[in-house]
Design a protein around this motif. Structure first.
Motif, short mmCIF file in Angstrom:
data_model
loop_
_atom_site.label_atom_id
_atom_site.label_comp_id
_atom_site.label_asym_id
_atom_site.label_seq_id
_atom_site.Cartn_x
_atom_site.Cartn_y
_atom_site.Cartn_z
N LEU A 1 -41.95 2.71 -52.40
CA LEU A 1 -41.02 3.24 -51.39
C LEU A 1 -39.92 4.10 -51.99
O LEU A 1 -39.13 4.69 -51.25
CB LEU A 1 -40.42 2.09 -50.58
CG LEU A 1 -41.40 1.41 -49.64
CD1 LEU A 1 -40.78 0.16 -49.04
CD2 LEU A 1 -41.89 2.35 -48.56
N LYS A 2 -39.87 4.19 -53.30
CA LYS A 2 -38.93 5.09 -53.97
C LYS A 2 -39.60 6.40 -54.37
O LYS A 2 -38.92 7.32 -54.84
CB LYS A 2 -38.32 4.41 -55.19
CG LYS A 2 -37.37 3.29 -54.81
CD LYS A 2 -36.76 2.65 -56.03
CE LYS A 2 -35.83 1.52 -55.59
NZ LYS A 2 -35.26 0.82 -56.73
N ASP A 3 -40.91 6.48 -54.22
CA ASP A 3 -41.64 7.70 -54.57
C ASP A 3 -41.29 8.79 -53.56
O ASP A 3 -41.51 8.62 -52.36
CB ASP A 3 -43.15 7.42 -54.55
CG ASP A 3 -43.97 8.63 -54.92
OD1 ASP A 3 -43.99 9.60 -54.13
OD2 ASP A 3 -44.58 8.60 -56.00
N PRO A 4 -40.74 9.91 -54.03
CA PRO A 4 -40.29 10.96 -53.11
C PRO A 4 -41.38 11.47 -52.17
O PRO A 4 -41.11 11.75 -51.01
CB PRO A 4 -39.81 12.08 -54.04
CG PRO A 4 -39.47 11.39 -55.32
CD PRO A 4 -40.42 10.22 -55.42
N GLY B 1 -37.61 -1.22 -47.89
CA GLY B 1 -37.93 -1.92 -49.13
C GLY B 1 -36.94 -3.01 -49.47
O GLY B 1 -36.30 -2.97 -50.50
N VAL C 1 -41.76 8.78 -49.46
CA VAL C 1 -40.57 8.82 -48.61
C VAL C 1 -40.66 10.02 -47.67
O VAL C 1 -40.39 9.90 -46.47
CB VAL C 1 -39.28 8.87 -49.46
CG1 VAL C 1 -38.07 9.16 -48.59
CG2 VAL C 1 -39.11 7.56 -50.21
N GLU D 1 -42.22 -5.91 -56.00
CA GLU D 1 -41.86 -4.88 -56.97
C GLU D 1 -42.71 -3.63 -56.77
O GLU D 1 -42.20 -2.50 -56.84
CB GLU D 1 -42.01 -5.41 -58.40
CG GLU D 1 -40.94 -6.40 -58.79
CD GLU D 1 -41.21 -7.07 -60.14
OE1 GLU D 1 -42.27 -6.79 -60.77
OE2 GLU D 1 -40.37 -7.89 -60.55
N VAL E 1 -41.54 -1.88 -53.47
CA VAL E 1 -40.24 -1.22 -53.65
C VAL E 1 -40.40 0.04 -54.50
O VAL E 1 -39.82 1.09 -54.19
CB VAL E 1 -39.19 -2.19 -54.25
CG1 VAL E 1 -37.94 -1.46 -54.70
CG2 VAL E 1 -38.85 -3.27 -53.23
N LYS E 2 -41.20 -0.06 -55.54
CA LYS E 2 -41.46 1.12 -56.40
C LYS E 2 -42.11 2.23 -55.58
O LYS E 2 -41.71 3.39 -55.65
CB LYS E 2 -42.34 0.73 -57.58
CG LYS E 2 -42.63 1.88 -58.52
CD LYS E 2 -43.50 1.44 -59.69
CE LYS E 2 -43.81 2.63 -60.58
NZ LYS E 2 -44.69 2.26 -61.69
#
Length: 123
Positions: free
Chosen positions: A75-78, A93, A81, A69, A72-73
């Motif tokens: 890897l969603k941070d702009p 992720g 990325v 978790e 994945v969180k």
């Protein structure tokens, strides 16, 4: 040479290296004019490098879930990325099960190669 793109992209952008092909399932955004192995007729060579998190055998499912978790969180941070993509890496992720299956596929592929080529450890 064959190299992981994140470590060579600065030399490509600096004109010190010229990319011929990339090992990915699609063209890389930072190198849109460079074809994939599959595009040049070498589908089996289209084998990108990948990175991931692993934990010791026996780590509890709860800890694995929490680590996944958090990853994945992140890897969603702009901004993260953007850093990955700036290095010509593509963050994914996936789930622990998907990653375990990816590791197994790679292991099985290399085991087959070692057997086919009769590769032995030189002792």
């Amino acid at each position: 040479m064959v190299d992981n793109l994140p470590s060579s992209i600065q030399f490509i952008k600096g004109g010190k290296l010229r990319p011929i092909v990339v090992a990915w399932n699609k063209r890389i955004d930072s190198l849109p004019d460079v074809p994939t192995f599959a595009e040049v007729g070498l589908k089996d060579a289209n084998d990108p490098a990948w990175y991931g998190l692993v934990a010791p055998a026996g780590t509890s499912d709860d800890i694995i879930r929490k680590l996944n978790e958090a990853a994945v969180k992140a890897l969603k941070d702009p901004s993260l990325v953007d850093r990955f993509r700036g290095a010509s890496a593509e963050p994914v992720g996936n789930t622990p099960q998907q990653y375990a299956a990816e590791i197994k596929r790679e292991f099985d592929k290399m085991r087959t190669l070692v057997k086919q080529q009769n590769i032995k450890l030189d002792q």
